[in-house]
Design a protein around this motif. Sequence first.
Motif, mmCIF file in Angstrom:
data_model
loop_
_atom_site.group_PDB
_atom_site.id
_atom_site.type_symbol
_atom_site.label_atom_id
_atom_site.label_comp_id
_atom_site.label_asym_id
_atom_site.label_seq_id
_atom_site.Cartn_x
_atom_site.Cartn_y
_atom_site.Cartn_z
ATOM 1 N N ARG B 172 62.075 -38.772 70.012
ATOM 2 C CA ARG B 172 61.731 -38.117 68.748
ATOM 3 C C ARG B 172 62.899 -38.078 67.770
ATOM 4 N NH1 ARG B 172 60.038 -32.014 69.378
ATOM 5 N NH2 ARG B 172 58.507 -32.998 70.743
ATOM 6 N N VAL B 173 62.513 -37.882 66.514
ATOM 7 C CA VAL B 173 63.482 -37.640 65.445
ATOM 8 C C VAL B 173 63.121 -36.281 64.855
ATOM 9 C CG1 VAL B 173 64.327 -38.416 63.184
ATOM 10 C CG2 VAL B 173 63.680 -40.111 64.927
ATOM 11 N N VAL B 174 64.125 -35.434 64.673
ATOM 12 C CA VAL B 174 63.887 -34.137 64.039
ATOM 13 C C VAL B 174 64.713 -34.089 62.754
ATOM 14 C CG1 VAL B 174 64.051 -31.621 64.267
ATOM 15 C CG2 VAL B 174 63.561 -33.026 66.288
ATOM 16 N N SER B 175 64.064 -33.714 61.650
ATOM 17 C CA SER B 175 64.813 -33.495 60.406
ATOM 18 C C SER B 175 64.515 -32.089 59.902
ATOM 19 C CB SER B 175 64.417 -34.530 59.346
ATOM 20 O OG SER B 175 63.210 -34.158 58.708
ATOM 21 N N ASP B 176 65.099 -31.742 58.772
ATOM 22 C CA ASP B 176 64.835 -30.413 58.220
ATOM 23 C C ASP B 176 63.418 -30.315 57.652
ATOM 24 O OD1 ASP B 176 65.573 -32.237 56.232
ATOM 25 O OD2 ASP B 176 66.253 -30.647 54.879
ATOM 26 N N LEU B 177 62.706 -31.439 57.597
ATOM 27 C CA LEU B 177 61.344 -31.406 57.064
ATOM 28 C C LEU B 177 60.263 -31.512 58.141
ATOM 29 C CD1 LEU B 177 61.673 -33.638 53.842
ATOM 30 C CD2 LEU B 177 61.963 -31.153 54.083
ATOM 31 N N GLY B 178 60.564 -32.209 59.235
ATOM 32 C CA GLY B 178 59.520 -32.379 60.235
ATOM 33 C C GLY B 178 60.013 -33.047 61.504
ATOM 34 N N VAL B 179 59.025 -33.404 62.327
ATOM 35 C CA VAL B 179 59.301 -34.073 63.602
ATOM 36 C C VAL B 179 58.595 -35.427 63.583
ATOM 37 C CG1 VAL B 179 59.064 -33.941 66.116
ATOM 38 C CG2 VAL B 179 59.424 -31.846 64.785
ATOM 39 N N PHE B 180 59.272 -36.440 64.116
ATOM 40 C CA PHE B 180 58.762 -37.811 64.038
ATOM 41 C C PHE B 180 58.808 -38.432 65.427
ATOM 42 C CE2 PHE B 180 60.843 -36.279 60.346
ATOM 43 C CZ PHE B 180 60.010 -36.605 59.289
ATOM 44 N N ASP B 181 57.867 -39.340 65.694
ATOM 45 C CA ASP B 181 57.944 -40.101 66.936
ATOM 46 C C ASP B 181 57.584 -41.554 66.623
ATOM 47 O OD1 ASP B 181 55.145 -40.283 66.769
ATOM 48 O OD2 ASP B 181 54.818 -38.625 68.162
ATOM 49 N N PHE B 182 57.434 -42.354 67.662
ATOM 50 C CA PHE B 182 57.141 -43.782 67.466
ATOM 51 C C PHE B 182 55.855 -44.141 68.208
ATOM 52 C CE2 PHE B 182 61.572 -43.037 66.720
ATOM 53 C CZ PHE B 182 61.848 -43.785 65.588
ATOM 54 N N ALA B 183 54.920 -43.180 68.217
ATOM 55 C CA ALA B 183 53.663 -43.353 68.962
ATOM 56 C C ALA B 183 52.641 -44.125 68.135
ATOM 57 C CB ALA B 183 53.115 -41.992 69.367
ATOM 58 N N THR B 184 53.047 -45.322 67.731
ATOM 59 C CA THR B 184 52.157 -46.200 66.966
ATOM 60 C C THR B 184 52.112 -47.546 67.678
ATOM 61 O OG1 THR B 184 54.065 -46.835 65.611
ATOM 62 C CG2 THR B 184 52.633 -45.110 64.732
ATOM 63 N N PRO B 185 51.064 -48.352 67.420
ATOM 64 C CA PRO B 185 50.951 -49.633 68.138
ATOM 65 C C PRO B 185 52.169 -50.537 67.933
ATOM 66 C CG PRO B 185 48.918 -49.124 66.950
ATOM 67 C CD PRO B 185 49.910 -48.094 66.539
ATOM 68 N N ASN B 186 52.727 -50.576 66.728
ATOM 69 C CA ASN B 186 53.895 -51.443 66.498
ATOM 70 C C ASN B 186 55.213 -50.674 66.529
ATOM 71 O OD1 ASN B 186 53.404 -50.080 64.178
ATOM 72 N ND2 ASN B 186 53.598 -51.841 62.803
ATOM 73 N N ARG B 187 55.193 -49.479 67.096
ATOM 74 C CA ARG B 187 56.412 -48.696 67.298
ATOM 75 C C ARG B 187 57.162 -48.415 65.999
ATOM 76 N NH1 ARG B 187 56.660 -45.802 71.805
ATOM 77 N NH2 ARG B 187 56.721 -47.000 73.727
ATOM 78 N N THR B 188 56.429 -48.004 64.986
ATOM 79 C CA THR B 188 57.091 -47.553 63.761
ATOM 80 C C THR B 188 57.049 -46.031 63.708
ATOM 81 O OG1 THR B 188 55.036 -47.706 62.498
ATOM 82 C CG2 THR B 188 56.490 -49.640 62.461
#
Lengths: 279, 248
Positions: B172-188
């Motif tokens: 995961r990526v955490v920023s001051d705005l939200g949380v992000f992951d790479f759970a997409t078919p092309n890993r974006t």
Amino acid sequence: MTDKTMTPEDVVSRLRSGMTLGIGGWGSRRKPMALVRALLRSDVTDLTVVSYGGPDVGLLAAAGRIRRLVAAFATLDSIPLEPHFRAARQRGAFELTEIDEAMFMWGLHAAANRLPFLPVRSGLGSDVMRVNPALKTVTSPYEDGETFVAMPALRMDAALVHLHRADRRGNGQYLGPDPYFDDLFCEAADEAYVSCERLVDGFVGAVPQTLLVKRHAVTGVVETPNGAHFTSCVPDYGRDEPFQKLYATTPWPQFAERFLSGDEKAYQSAVQTWHEEQQ
Amino acid sequence: MSATTTTTRAEYCAIACADAWRDNGEVLASPMGLIPSIGARLAQRTFSPDLLLTDGEAMIVCLDGAAEGWLPYRQHLTMVSGGRRHVMMGASQLDRFGNQNISCIGDWQRPARQLLGVRGAPVNTLNNPVSYWVPTHSKRVFVEKVDMISGVGYDSAAAAGPSATRYHRIPRVVSDLGVFDFATPNRTMRLASVHPGVTVEEVQEATGFALALPDEVPPTREPTPTELRLIRTVLDPEGRRDREVPTP
């Protein structure tokens, strides 16, 4: 019994322009600063410096002594970015071989073990491969058939390290929390010079694991009290944070003139005077 | 007063960082920076008690600060290669595939801004899970393409082959705005949650590439009362977190 004690000047007199020089410690921790300062007083230049970089790199870069730097980073720890290293890079003052921390370690291991390279996974997929086009890969001869980076040995002409205690024969003891890679630097170099806080007659009662550097890998021993200043040398002393800040914020010629124009004794005295002025 | 109105942005960030280490088991949690450090210690004190933590130097320490192990740099690098570690690094630049840059800005040959250097990012990303923390989410950090790939992203690992992808994972990526992951078919990069008070549009506006979006973006979870108490009275009583991430 061979007495290997010498002065910082003796050490520097054995170094030549164009050499590959390893410097022990890590970031702004236990750097052989007295030896680096002696180097700055000499005319030795055109160096390939191999270092987990701290102010050693900053000082030598600011003074224009580095032709090529082999490093994974340069930092002052409590001040994340090394300003003189940055400035030198931004004006294109030296070439850089930028590798990863683990690649660096295996390069030292390879050199110490007289191997041309060691395989590492790190580096693959990163721009370390792009900016070091000479790096080659190697395929495992076993069933897995995996491909790795063949990290070349970081063999050095000479290494400089700073330890807490040493004897006249070249055995070195560290008393801090981390050996860093100082023993590997000594073993990976043709000649190694150990500066120490205090020369001792022996290591009676020492915890065996603290006896890090063995004399067969050491050419010369130098007693340089406070010789890691301003980097940390715990438990003997911590980093001189106010002075490091001064180093990081003072224009180089001004810093060099006030603190580096005399010998080591003059340096230590100038530092003391500066601290007294701050009170 | 409900928790939603009293929880600060920095606290949501710390909670989101802590959750990165949930269910990790007996691994070394290596947080870089203040809020990941609060997060790692919070995780260890609550839902991930088996985590190992260092004093930032060469010792592995217990909750009370007492040493339980020795971890000098060379053993630390072995722990990285052995995979029993989950690091949360910083990023000067980060792209949609999770390539990270901490080395320099501009042309590597003669950078406009020299930064740290690649440090251990190449070895970290190929050997143990690597998450990222970005305290100020902006187009300057979240870029189309990083200038120097230090930490390896999904596309770069795939291009480098099976030795590179074998242990590669960016949870995961955490920023001051939200949380992000790479759970997409092309890993974006995908927006996994927004911190309460932040809109999806705001996040996209501050990002230099198109984020993948789930049908509905949930809010970052609320801290439990115990977690809030730990953050406020035990882990960061001086409130240093609010200086790193002020509540808008």
